[in-house]
Each structure stands twice: as C-alpha cells, then as structure tokens.
Design an enzyme around this catalytic site. Structure first.
Site, PDB file in Angstrom:
ATOM      1  N   HIS A 199     -17.333   3.833 -61.155  1.00  0.00           N
ATOM      2  CA  HIS A 199     -16.722   4.513 -59.869  1.00  0.00           C
ATOM      3  C   HIS A 199     -16.104   3.517 -58.881  1.00  0.00           C
ATOM      4  O   HIS A 199     -16.663   2.630 -58.483  1.00  0.00           O
ATOM      5  CB  HIS A 199     -18.086   5.170 -59.129  1.00  0.00           C
ATOM      6  CG  HIS A 199     -17.556   6.266 -57.852  1.00  0.00           C
ATOM      7  ND1 HIS A 199     -16.341   6.200 -57.582  1.00  0.00           N
ATOM      8  CD2 HIS A 199     -18.453   6.864 -57.395  1.00  0.00           C
ATOM      9  CE1 HIS A 199     -16.169   7.164 -56.540  1.00  0.00           C
ATOM     10  NE2 HIS A 199     -17.534   7.685 -56.520  1.00  0.00           N
ATOM     11  N   CYS A 226     -15.032   8.188 -51.323  1.00  0.00           N
ATOM     12  CA  CYS A 226     -14.598   8.350 -52.664  1.00  0.00           C
ATOM     13  C   CYS A 226     -13.382   9.374 -52.885  1.00  0.00           C
ATOM     14  O   CYS A 226     -13.071   9.421 -53.988  1.00  0.00           O
ATOM     15  CB  CYS A 226     -15.833   8.877 -53.442  1.00  0.00           C
ATOM     16  SG  CYS A 226     -17.337   7.733 -53.104  1.00  0.00           S
ATOM     17  N   HIS A 251     -15.302  14.893 -60.663  1.00  0.00           N
ATOM     18  CA  HIS A 251     -15.755  13.849 -60.110  1.00  0.00           C
ATOM     19  C   HIS A 251     -16.685  13.071 -60.694  1.00  0.00           C
ATOM     20  O   HIS A 251     -16.776  11.720 -60.803  1.00  0.00           O
ATOM     21  CB  HIS A 251     -16.384  14.288 -58.395  1.00  0.00           C
ATOM     22  CG  HIS A 251     -16.552  13.283 -57.779  1.00  0.00           C
ATOM     23  ND1 HIS A 251     -15.484  12.404 -57.290  1.00  0.00           N
ATOM     24  CD2 HIS A 251     -17.673  12.913 -57.125  1.00  0.00           C
ATOM     25  CE1 HIS A 251     -16.120  11.392 -56.563  1.00  0.00           C
ATOM     26  NE2 HIS A 251     -17.456  11.697 -56.375  1.00  0.00           N
TER      27      HIS A 251
END
Length: 402
Positions: free
Chosen positions: A331, A162, A294
């Site tokens: 995401h 990620c 994040h």
C-alpha cells in the site's frame, strides 16, 4: 467542445520494478515484492515489513538539486520523466504554459521530518536544514516535476490520504476539460518507510506481520510500500494532432465521501463513487471488464469494498474479474492508485488481468472473482480503479480502450 482526455505515456517505480514495464511484468508474474526492510536506519523496527525500492534507477539529478527534494519528490520526478519519454512530448517556451502537473501525496516529507527531528532531539542540533520546509510541503512533488520538465501551466499538489493519486488524476482531467491546459502530468508519490510513520501505523494495529493477502480469509492487515506513478494526460484533439500513440482514455470519474468515520469505512461512499464514475463515463455496470480493487488486506476494508461492489454491479459481479495489486506492491498510500492506474492501462493494452497474490483461502464475505495468484487472459475494453481513503474520501476512475 470534445471533452475526451487520453493517456499517452505512463511511468512508475515501486518495489516491483524501476519502470512501468517492469512493474507490469512483476504483476503478471504474481510476484509479491513485500519483505524485510533493508533501510539500515530502520533497525529498531523488528517485525515490521514493507514493499521497499531497494535500488533507485540511475538519473542525472545533481546533488544540489537533490538537497531540495525529499524522497517522495524524487520518485515523482523519475516517474514523470519516464511518462514524458514514452509520450514523446517536448516542452518549449511556446507550449509550456499549456502543460501542467498534479501529484497526489498521502504522508509527504517523512524523510525530512524524521531526519530533522533526530538531529534536533538526539544529536543536539540547534536548527533544522535550511530546505526542510520546501522538502516537506505537500505541493513539493508537483513543483519539482514542473521545474524538472519545464511545465508552466496549472501545477499543484493533491492530498486525500490513500485516494490522493486518483484525486490528482481527476483534478488534471478537469484542467484539460475546462480548457486550462492541453497536457497534464498526473499521478501520485509517497515514501512512508521511515521509523516514525511505520511506528504510527503499527499503533493503529492494522499492519500485517507476514504479507498482504487481500480478500483471503487468512488476511492479517496492510503492508506499506513506497513508489510513484505518473501519466501524461492530453486532450484527445491534442494527442491526435501530434500523432501520439494513445494508450487508453480516462472515460469517467466518480468522487464521494462517506461522512461517517475518520478511519472506519462505510459501503455507501464507495458505492456512490463507483456509480458516479459509471454515470460520468456513460457506462452500464456490465460494460466493465476488470476492476482493480482498493483491496488493502484488512479485515474490515475488504468486506466493506466487497459489499459496495456487489451493490453496484449486481449479477455482473459473478463474471467480472477483480484483483488487488497491493498484494504485490504494498500500500503505497498517496501513490497507490497511481501504480494501480498503470495496472489498468496495461491490462487494457495487453488483455491480461493481473492476479491477487498471496491468496490462500476463500472468505464467504469477500465472494468476488479475485483472480487468485495467477493472471488471466481476457479482452479488457473498460477497467475501473477504486481508491478509498481514511477520512472517507473515495475516488474511482474508469479507463477505456481507444
């Protein structure tokens, strides 16, 4: 030698919009693009939601070329084209060897893998498609970007789960700082909304059943999305020499590893990355006007990130706006921090802090100024973007007004 690296163009697409401008408008409106997945091949995924690109923008890529591209590569090419157009760049034989590309990916080639496994295991096919390997390889998106734009400088893929896009941008900055390139296309792309990937994430028990609510006390997990974001990076001298409009400067980079657990986060790694980024940029904590978190919306990650932010920013945490735009675009794994790069650049350009959407209830363990649901006008000279990944790999970028 002047080591400054600037951004002269951005491009992107995700569930929020088909270009960078529409993505930004969606963010400013606090729109959450999360919902049911319309892809008809995912009929077996009852109860799983996502942030899906419903319609791709029109393009002139022919079917022969498309047959060699998985969806994540196509998204990267479309985002890169937009970024180059905004930057007003032209690539010719005389400069092509000084232009390169780095593209971050998290779970690449999912579409081709699924397509071929289904053909082999369910339909009785005897062999895979002949272009399966070049479609699924992690460097495919970077290679496709280079071919479609004629880039002959440093070109490679970057994968760090990620945090892939921020790592790709950091790697591109290094190429320019080291004198290996004058211009780099950099960002990330991912298209994980396929059956096998979604079932695998479901097994981790981190998928939210309704929507993504980062930092909210009633958060229930992460929501996967697809998309791409790309930026044109140039040395400051190169951009000034050609009269380019400079959108922002990449002021600092901070990279670290938790060295702790393959899926569980630890505050020490993110803290180290943020501190390293500030040091690289020559900034004090109080110089940061906005932080794009994040902010995945999982129980543990949001608490750990909050703790790391408070350690780094201390008293400044109380007055520093934070937002988690994954609440709107989902995401997007390897593309996540590339889309969040667009948010930071636009925030600097327009003086607006995008909100954290879907926020309902304060969590005492996540006591940040999360800009709940509504955008905020504020002069932003410096913005930080956090990207923390499974495996404990962390990448933080600082963007500065020029």
């Amino acid at each position: 030698m002047d080591r400054r690296v600037v951004i002269t163009g951005v491009g992107g697409l995700c569930a929020l919009g088909s270009n960078a401008a529409s993505i930004w408008r969606g963010m400013c409106a606090g729109i959450s693009a999360i919902g049911p997945i319309a892809n008809t091949e995912l009929y077996e995924l009852d109860g799983i939601i996502g942030a899906e690109i419903k319609v791709l923008p029109e393009h002139d890529i022919c079917q022969k070329q498309l047959s060699s591209m998985d969806r994540f590569s196509l998204l990267a090419v479309l985002a890169a084209r937009e970024a180059v157009a905004q930057a007003g760049l032209s690539c010719d034989d005389w400069n092509a060897h000084r232009y390169g590309a780095t593209v971050g990916v998290g779970i690449c080639g999912s579409e081709a893998v699924e397509e071929n496994y289904r053909a082999l295991l369910l339909s009785g096919a005897k062999r895979t498609g002949i272009l399966t390997v070049p479609r699924v390889m992690p460097g495919a998106a970077a290679g496709q970007v280079s071919m479609h734009l004629g880039l002959r400088g440093p070109v490679f893929g970057v994968t760090a789960a990620c945090a892939s896009a921020n790592n790709a941008i950091a790697s591109a900055v290094d190429q320019i700082r080291l004198g290996r390139a004058d211009v780099m296309l950099a960002g990330g792309s991912d298209a994980p909304l396929v059956w096998g990937v979604l079932k695998s994430w479901e097994a981790l028990r981190v998928l939210a059943p309704d929507t993504c609510r980062p930092f909210s006390a009633d958060r229930r997990g992460v929501v996967l999305g697809e998309g791409a974001g790309m930026a044109v990076l140039e040395s400051y001298q190169h951009a000034k020499a050609r009269g380019a409009i400079i959108l922002a400067e990449i002021a600092g980079i901070g990279l670290s590893a938790d060295a702790f657990h393959i899926v569980a986060p630890a505050a020490e790694g993110p803290e180290a990355a943020m501190r390293a980024c500030l040091q690289d940029a020559g900034l004090n904590p109080e110089d940061v006007d906005y932080l794009n978190a994040h902010g995945t919306g999982t129980r543990v990650n949001d608490v750990v990130e909050t703790a790391a932010i408070k350690r780094v920013f201390g008293d400044h945490t109380r007055s520093m706006p934070v937002s988690a735009t994954k609440s709107m675009h989902g995401h997007c794994l390897g593309a996540a921090s590339a889309i969040e790069m667009i948010a930071c650049v636009m925030a600097i350009r327009h003086g607006i802090v995008p909100p954290t959407a879907n926020y309902n209830e304060r969590d005492p363990k996540c006591d940040l100024d999360v800009t709940p649901n509504v955008p905020r006008e504020k002069e932003i000279r410096v913005a930080l973007s956090n990207a923390f990944a499974m495996g404990g790999t962390n990448a933080v970028l600082a963007f500065r007004q020029v």
